[in-house]
Motif scaffolding. Structure first.
Motif, mmCIF file in Angstrom:
data_model
loop_
_atom_site.group_PDB
_atom_site.id
_atom_site.type_symbol
_atom_site.label_atom_id
_atom_site.label_comp_id
_atom_site.label_asym_id
_atom_site.label_seq_id
_atom_site.Cartn_x
_atom_site.Cartn_y
_atom_site.Cartn_z
ATOM 1 N N ALA A 197 0.880 -0.980 -0.041
ATOM 2 C CA ALA A 197 -0.438 -0.146 0.105
ATOM 3 C C ALA A 197 0.968 1.147 -0.195
ATOM 4 N N LYS A 198 1.977 1.282 1.216
ATOM 5 C CA LYS A 198 3.102 2.342 0.794
ATOM 6 C C LYS A 198 3.581 3.430 -0.595
ATOM 7 N N THR A 199 3.725 1.785 -0.502
ATOM 8 C CA THR A 199 4.775 1.510 -2.264
ATOM 9 C C THR A 199 3.399 1.981 -3.042
ATOM 10 N N LEU A 200 2.435 1.731 -3.948
ATOM 11 C CA LEU A 200 1.171 2.024 -5.024
ATOM 12 C C LEU A 200 1.379 3.932 -4.190
ATOM 13 N N ARG A 201 0.965 4.173 -2.646
ATOM 14 C CA ARG A 201 0.614 5.805 -2.930
ATOM 15 C C ARG A 201 2.211 6.587 -2.668
ATOM 16 N N SER A 202 3.439 6.026 -3.412
ATOM 17 C CA SER A 202 4.319 6.640 -3.975
ATOM 18 C C SER A 202 4.376 7.107 -5.066
ATOM 19 N N ASN A 210 -5.243 -9.280 4.808
ATOM 20 C CA ASN A 210 -4.208 -9.301 4.036
ATOM 21 C C ASN A 210 -4.540 -9.161 2.827
ATOM 22 N N ASP A 211 -5.287 -8.137 3.182
ATOM 23 C CA ASP A 211 -6.039 -7.433 1.496
ATOM 24 C C ASP A 211 -4.999 -5.863 1.333
ATOM 25 N N VAL A 212 -5.174 -5.068 0.418
ATOM 26 C CA VAL A 212 -4.536 -3.991 0.141
ATOM 27 C C VAL A 212 -6.119 -3.737 -1.179
ATOM 28 N N LEU A 213 -6.251 -2.640 -0.878
ATOM 29 C CA LEU A 213 -7.455 -1.723 -1.256
ATOM 30 C C LEU A 213 -7.351 -0.231 -1.424
ATOM 31 N N LEU A 214 -7.852 0.325 -3.077
ATOM 32 C CA LEU A 214 -8.084 1.749 -3.356
ATOM 33 C C LEU A 214 -9.477 1.808 -3.631
ATOM 34 N N LEU A 261 -5.684 -1.088 -11.091
ATOM 35 C CA LEU A 261 -4.889 0.006 -11.230
ATOM 36 C C LEU A 261 -5.125 0.636 -12.800
ATOM 37 N N ALA A 262 -4.889 0.007 -13.406
ATOM 38 C CA ALA A 262 -5.320 0.540 -14.807
ATOM 39 C C ALA A 262 -7.152 1.239 -14.419
ATOM 40 N N LEU A 263 -7.565 0.682 -13.678
ATOM 41 C CA LEU A 263 -8.949 0.641 -14.047
ATOM 42 C C LEU A 263 -8.644 2.381 -13.312
ATOM 43 N N GLU A 264 -8.278 2.473 -12.057
ATOM 44 C CA GLU A 264 -8.394 3.253 -10.865
ATOM 45 C C GLU A 264 -7.955 4.828 -11.448
ATOM 46 N N SER A 265 -6.398 4.556 -13.038
ATOM 47 C CA SER A 265 -6.257 5.673 -12.854
ATOM 48 C C SER A 265 -6.219 5.852 -14.590
ATOM 49 N N GLY A 266 -7.024 4.822 -15.149
ATOM 50 C CA GLY A 266 -6.650 4.761 -16.901
ATOM 51 C C GLY A 266 -5.262 4.753 -17.373
ATOM 52 N N GLU A 267 -4.259 4.546 -16.810
ATOM 53 C CA GLU A 267 -3.270 4.111 -17.288
ATOM 54 C C GLU A 267 -2.762 2.897 -17.728
ATOM 55 N N GLU A 268 -1.941 2.444 -17.825
ATOM 56 C CA GLU A 268 -1.711 0.683 -17.682
ATOM 57 C C GLU A 268 -0.091 1.112 -17.058
ATOM 58 N N PRO A 269 0.124 0.529 -15.777
ATOM 59 C CA PRO A 269 2.051 0.891 -15.366
ATOM 60 C C PRO A 269 2.516 0.552 -16.034
ATOM 61 N N ASP A 270 4.096 0.538 -15.745
ATOM 62 C CA ASP A 270 5.039 -0.141 -16.293
ATOM 63 C C ASP A 270 5.100 -1.353 -14.944
ATOM 64 N N LEU A 274 7.459 -1.231 -11.759
ATOM 65 C CA LEU A 274 6.446 -1.314 -10.219
ATOM 66 C C LEU A 274 6.926 -2.425 -9.376
ATOM 67 N N LEU A 275 6.835 -3.554 -9.904
ATOM 68 C CA LEU A 275 7.809 -4.689 -9.027
ATOM 69 C C LEU A 275 8.932 -4.318 -8.655
ATOM 70 N N VAL A 276 9.945 -3.440 -9.664
ATOM 71 C CA VAL A 276 11.392 -3.004 -8.783
ATOM 72 C C VAL A 276 11.205 -2.566 -7.064
ATOM 73 N N ALA A 277 9.867 -1.444 -7.213
ATOM 74 C CA ALA A 277 10.071 -0.879 -6.256
ATOM 75 C C ALA A 277 8.824 -1.773 -5.672
ATOM 76 N N LEU A 278 8.509 -2.439 -5.364
ATOM 77 C CA LEU A 278 7.727 -3.199 -4.324
ATOM 78 C C LEU A 278 8.667 -4.656 -3.552
ATOM 79 N N LEU A 279 9.355 -4.927 -4.743
ATOM 80 C CA LEU A 279 10.876 -5.552 -3.684
ATOM 81 C C LEU A 279 11.509 -4.856 -2.948
ATOM 82 N N THR A 280 12.079 -3.682 -3.701
ATOM 83 C CA THR A 280 12.968 -2.512 -2.962
ATOM 84 C C THR A 280 11.942 -2.188 -1.917
ATOM 85 N N GLY A 281 10.877 -2.162 -1.689
ATOM 86 C CA GLY A 281 10.498 -1.612 -0.544
ATOM 87 C C GLY A 281 9.880 -2.628 0.859
#
Length: 274
Positions: free
Chosen positions: A105-110, A122-126, A170-179, A183-190
């Motif tokens: 969740a923190k990574t997504l907010r960032s 164990n759920d993450v929400l938007l 994520l695409a439904l919420e933002s209208g864009e397809e994230p890389d 995103l995986l790099v950011a999640l694993l690092t965090g």
């Protein structure tokens, strides 16, 4: 919610970029497997080191908590499992799924998804819709017990590809397809940073995690209905999370704590439902 009309490209993950992520993270990208947790479990029993990551472009028989099934179209999600070998006492292991969800969740907010939050356990929400789930499994190996941390994050699914009305991507919420690679790099690092801090922090680290998690958890403060495996239903207000990561519920009979393994569902209710 914003929905893009453009077709999703859904490119493959960049395995070369992931291979050089960090010395303490070894990422294996597979095209299609029934379950990344199952593959990571095999790696653990074969002696793979902590930080081994298995990520699938397509998971055909994914499992959630209580063996609930989960599947998505190829390259529409981030589905991966991380092998960890915690040295903290076993009594602290129930914090792993909470730490993981909190980190996601923190990574997504960032990355601009301001509505990202955690729902115990164990759920993450938007907003009010689920975008990610966590499954942590303990594995006995020749080198001692290990934890396999599985994460499934909806990235580019369209409405018809979301199997439940309470889900989103994520695409439904933002209208864009994230890389997905970035995103995986950011999640694993965090996740690695949060896990290392928790491991090294001792009792103070658990206290900090408990406070931070409770502040980010939408369940805390809600009126809830907790469905138990016995068929019993517990109703009351979720007042916090205790030192073992269990949800504290204040009901008519007083305060009661429930662990993640003790519940089937935790659902919000209105005050009039109590």
């Amino acid at each position: 919610m914003p929905v893009t009309a453009a077709p999703m490209r859904r490119p493959s993950l960049d395995a070369a970029e992931l291979s050089g992520l960090a010395p303490d993270l070894a990422v294996e990208v597979v095209e299609s497997v029934p379950s990344t947790n199952a593959v990571a479990t095999e790696r653990a029993r074969e002696g793979a080191p902590e930080g081994t990551v298995v990520v699938a472009e397509h998971q055909t028989a994914g499992r959630g908590r209580l063996d609930r099934t989960w599947e998505a179209p190829p390259r529409s999600s981030l589905v991966f499992s991380v092998l960890l070998r915690p040295t903290v006492p076993a009594t602290s292991w129930p914090w792993l799924p909470l730490l993981t969800g909190h980190t996601v969740a923190k990574t997504l907010r960032s990355r601009g998804y301001a509505a990202a939050a955690v729902k115990w356990p164990n759920d993450v929400l938007l907003g009010e819709r689920k975008v990610a789930g966590i499954l942590v499994e303990r594995v006995d190996t020749p080198a001692g017990p290990a934890a396999v941390v599985g994460i499934g994050l909806n990235v580019s699914q369209r409405p018809e590809e979301i199997p439940v009305p309470t889900g989103t991507s994520l695409a439904l919420e933002s209208g864009e397809e994230p890389d997905r690679t970035a995103l995986l790099v950011a999640l694993l690092t965090g996740l690695r940073e949060a896990y290392d801090a928790w491991q090294a922090g001792g009792a103070d680290g658990v206290a900090r995690l408990r406070s931070s998690y409770a502040a980010a958890c939408v369940t805390v403060g809600q009126q809830v209905r907790v469905e138990l495996p016995s068929g019993e239903t517990l109703q009351g207000r979720a007042t916090g999370v205790d030192g073992a990561g269990r949800l504290v519920v204040l009901g008519p009979a007083g305060e009661r704590v429930v662990g993640a393994g003790d519940v089937v569902h935790v659902r919000p209710t209105s005050d009039s439902d109590q």
